[in-house]
Each structure stands twice: as C-alpha cells, then as structure tokens.
Design a protein around this motif. Structure first.
Motif, PDB file in Angstrom:
ATOM      1  N   PHE A 165     -11.830  -7.283   9.405  1.00  0.00           N
ATOM      2  CA  PHE A 165     -10.376  -7.351   9.268  1.00  0.00           C
ATOM      3  C   PHE A 165      -9.953  -7.401   7.802  1.00  0.00           C
ATOM      4  O   PHE A 165      -8.912  -6.854   7.435  1.00  0.00           O
ATOM      5  N   GLY A 166     -10.747  -8.061   6.958  1.00  0.00           N
ATOM      6  CA  GLY A 166     -10.430  -8.095   5.536  1.00  0.00           C
ATOM      7  C   GLY A 166     -10.511  -6.722   4.897  1.00  0.00           C
ATOM      8  O   GLY A 166      -9.699  -6.383   4.032  1.00  0.00           O
ATOM      9  N   LEU A 167     -11.464  -5.911   5.311  1.00  0.00           N
ATOM     10  CA  LEU A 167     -11.567  -4.551   4.780  1.00  0.00           C
ATOM     11  C   LEU A 167     -10.468  -3.646   5.317  1.00  0.00           C
ATOM     12  O   LEU A 167      -9.980  -2.765   4.622  1.00  0.00           O
ATOM     13  N   ALA A 168     -10.102  -3.831   6.571  1.00  0.00           N
ATOM     14  CA  ALA A 168      -9.137  -2.927   7.198  1.00  0.00           C
ATOM     15  C   ALA A 168      -7.693  -3.230   6.803  1.00  0.00           C
ATOM     16  O   ALA A 168      -6.867  -2.313   6.748  1.00  0.00           O
ATOM     17  N   LEU A 169      -7.375  -4.483   6.523  1.00  0.00           N
ATOM     18  CA  LEU A 169      -5.990  -4.880   6.291  1.00  0.00           C
ATOM     19  C   LEU A 169      -5.306  -4.150   5.133  1.00  0.00           C
ATOM     20  O   LEU A 169      -4.198  -3.628   5.308  1.00  0.00           O
ATOM     21  N   PRO A 170      -5.903  -4.050   3.937  1.00  0.00           N
ATOM     22  CA  PRO A 170      -5.203  -3.341   2.845  1.00  0.00           C
ATOM     23  C   PRO A 170      -4.936  -1.870   3.157  1.00  0.00           C
ATOM     24  O   PRO A 170      -3.868  -1.352   2.842  1.00  0.00           O
ATOM     25  N   GLY A 171      -5.887  -1.206   3.792  1.00  0.00           N
ATOM     26  CA  GLY A 171      -5.669   0.192   4.166  1.00  0.00           C
ATOM     27  C   GLY A 171      -4.574   0.347   5.201  1.00  0.00           C
ATOM     28  O   GLY A 171      -3.763   1.283   5.131  1.00  0.00           O
ATOM     29  N   LEU A 172      -4.532  -0.564   6.159  1.00  0.00           N
ATOM     30  CA  LEU A 172      -3.481  -0.502   7.180  1.00  0.00           C
ATOM     31  C   LEU A 172      -2.107  -0.727   6.573  1.00  0.00           C
ATOM     32  O   LEU A 172      -1.128  -0.092   6.966  1.00  0.00           O
ATOM     33  N   LEU A 173      -2.014  -1.642   5.625  1.00  0.00           N
ATOM     34  CA  LEU A 173      -0.721  -1.913   5.003  1.00  0.00           C
ATOM     35  C   LEU A 173      -0.298  -0.789   4.054  1.00  0.00           C
ATOM     36  O   LEU A 173       0.879  -0.439   3.981  1.00  0.00           O
ATOM     37  N   TYR A 174      -1.250  -0.216   3.319  1.00  0.00           N
ATOM     38  CA  TYR A 174      -0.894   0.813   2.340  1.00  0.00           C
ATOM     39  C   TYR A 174      -0.537   2.142   3.011  1.00  0.00           C
ATOM     40  O   TYR A 174       0.412   2.804   2.619  1.00  0.00           O
ATOM     41  N   TYR A 175      -1.304   2.543   4.010  1.00  0.00           N
ATOM     42  CA  TYR A 175      -1.083   3.838   4.640  1.00  0.00           C
ATOM     43  C   TYR A 175      -0.125   3.773   5.820  1.00  0.00           C
ATOM     44  O   TYR A 175       0.014   4.742   6.558  1.00  0.00           O
ATOM     45  N   ARG A 176       0.565   2.674   5.999  1.00  0.00           N
ATOM     46  CA  ARG A 176       1.512   2.514   7.112  1.00  0.00           C
ATOM     47  C   ARG A 176       2.707   3.426   6.909  1.00  0.00           C
ATOM     48  O   ARG A 176       3.277   3.507   5.827  1.00  0.00           O
ATOM     49  N   GLN A 177       3.122   4.121   7.975  1.00  0.00           N
ATOM     50  CA  GLN A 177       4.229   5.062   7.897  1.00  0.00           C
ATOM     51  C   GLN A 177       5.593   4.379   7.976  1.00  0.00           C
ATOM     52  O   GLN A 177       6.555   4.816   7.371  1.00  0.00           O
ATOM     53  N   LYS A 178       5.675   3.309   8.781  1.00  0.00           N
ATOM     54  CA  LYS A 178       6.931   2.590   8.941  1.00  0.00           C
ATOM     55  C   LYS A 178       6.908   1.327   8.082  1.00  0.00           C
ATOM     56  O   LYS A 178       5.850   0.806   7.775  1.00  0.00           O
ATOM     57  N   PRO A 179       8.068   0.809   7.696  1.00  0.00           N
ATOM     58  CA  PRO A 179       8.089  -0.467   6.962  1.00  0.00           C
ATOM     59  C   PRO A 179       7.536  -1.608   7.820  1.00  0.00           C
ATOM     60  O   PRO A 179       7.616  -1.583   9.053  1.00  0.00           O
ATOM     61  N   VAL A 180       6.969  -2.619   7.181  1.00  0.00           N
ATOM     62  CA  VAL A 180       6.396  -3.740   7.884  1.00  0.00           C
ATOM     63  C   VAL A 180       7.466  -4.533   8.612  1.00  0.00           C
ATOM     64  O   VAL A 180       7.289  -4.993   9.738  1.00  0.00           O
ATOM     65  N   VAL A 181       8.626  -4.703   7.980  1.00  0.00           N
ATOM     66  CA  VAL A 181       9.710  -5.493   8.583  1.00  0.00           C
ATOM     67  C   VAL A 181      10.723  -4.579   9.218  1.00  0.00           C
ATOM     68  O   VAL A 181      11.096  -3.570   8.752  1.00  0.00           O
TER      69      VAL A 181
END
Length: 181
Positions: A165-181
C-alpha cells in the motif's frame, strides 16, 4: 542503520523478554550502526540487474534503497510501530519513484520503487514464523510456539501489506483523473 532483531534461533530467553534481559519487545530497541546504509543500497540496486533496465536508472536505485531503510529505522527509533514505519518509508520511496519516472519520461515508477523496497522485506519475521512451524512439526505442539508462529505470520503479512500500500499510494494519488475531494 539496523534494527536489533531480538530473539535469535537456538537462543534461550525468558518468555516475552529481550535477549539482553530487558523487556524490549519482539524487535528490541533500534540501534544506530554506521555503514549499514550502503549495504542496504547495494541490495536495492541489485534487483534490476536481472530485469534489463537502462543503466541510467540504476544510479538512483541504491540511494532509494538506503533512504527507505534509513527512514524506516529512524521512524522506529522515534517509537513508531514497525508496520507504520514501513508504510511511511514505502510511501516516500513511492513518491520519489513517481518523481524519477517523470524525470525519465519513458520509465514506469515501478522500475525505481520495486527494487528499492527489497531491503525492507520482512525476512526476519517470516524466518521466525517458518522456524516455529518447523519446530512444531519436529518437536511437537506447544502453545507458546504456536502463539509465536501465528504472531510472526501476522506481523509478516502486515509488513508486506504496508509495503504494497505504501508503494501504490503515491502513484494512485498522482495519476488520479478526478480530484480527491
């Protein structure tokens, strides 16, 4: 940097105690040992040699492996649990891997991150779990040995999950298409 491993195979200790007599917990008290970081960097650098990666990428893998191991050890010295320390160190490696992948435009972040987390694999707890399992088979069942086996298998699972999860989290947040909020 290194973490004192506590109980060693073939060593007799009091139940729940540290081998030096104090009750330091299962992992003991982290110790600062200079010169261990470059060794961890070599372990992180050696992984992509088999993967036919570009030689330009390899110069970042050693420092990433050493940085991840040093970060985890420093967080454990601040009395953070090994699982959370591993998660935060793997997240740091993941974020730096995304940054390095942007620097080398054709590289995937996993080129940098997977080899850099090799020094953080939970080998000691997996070894203790398997040793307890073999001893149960060889010498017979005992509640203490079974409890040690289950505890070490669970700890290994949580440490591996923290790495994933630590490795996957930055990639998921950076390459996300929609805003987090």
């Amino acid at each position: 940097f290194t973490v004192d491993g506590g109980w060693q195979p073939g060593e007799r200790t009091r139940a729940g105690g540290h081998r030096h007599g104090g009750d330091g917990g299962e992992l003991g008290t982290p110790r600062l040992r200079l010169g261990h970081g470059p060794v961890e960097g070599l372990a992180g650098r050696g992984g992509p040699v088999h993967a036919d990666d570009d030689a330009a990428h390899r110069c970042e893998l050693g420092p990433l492996g050493a940085l991840g191991h040093a970060t985890r050890t420093a967080l454990q010295m601040l009395h953070l649990s090994p699982v959370f320390a591993t998660f935060f160190a793997a997240s740091l490696i993941g974020a730096l891997g995304v940054w390095l992948a942007r620097r080398y435009h054709r590289a995937h972040p996993k080129v940098f991150t997977v080899a850099a987390v090799i020094p953080m694999f939970p080998g000691l707890s997996a070894y203790r779990a398997m040793l307890s399992l073999v001893l149960i088979e060889k010498e017979g069942y005992s509640p203490e040995r079974f409890a040690t086996m289950v505890e070490q298998f669970v700890q290994t699972g949580f440490l591996l999950a923290a790495l994933v999860f630590g490795l996957a989290l930055p990639g998921l947040l950076y390459y996300r298409q929609k805003p987090v909020v």
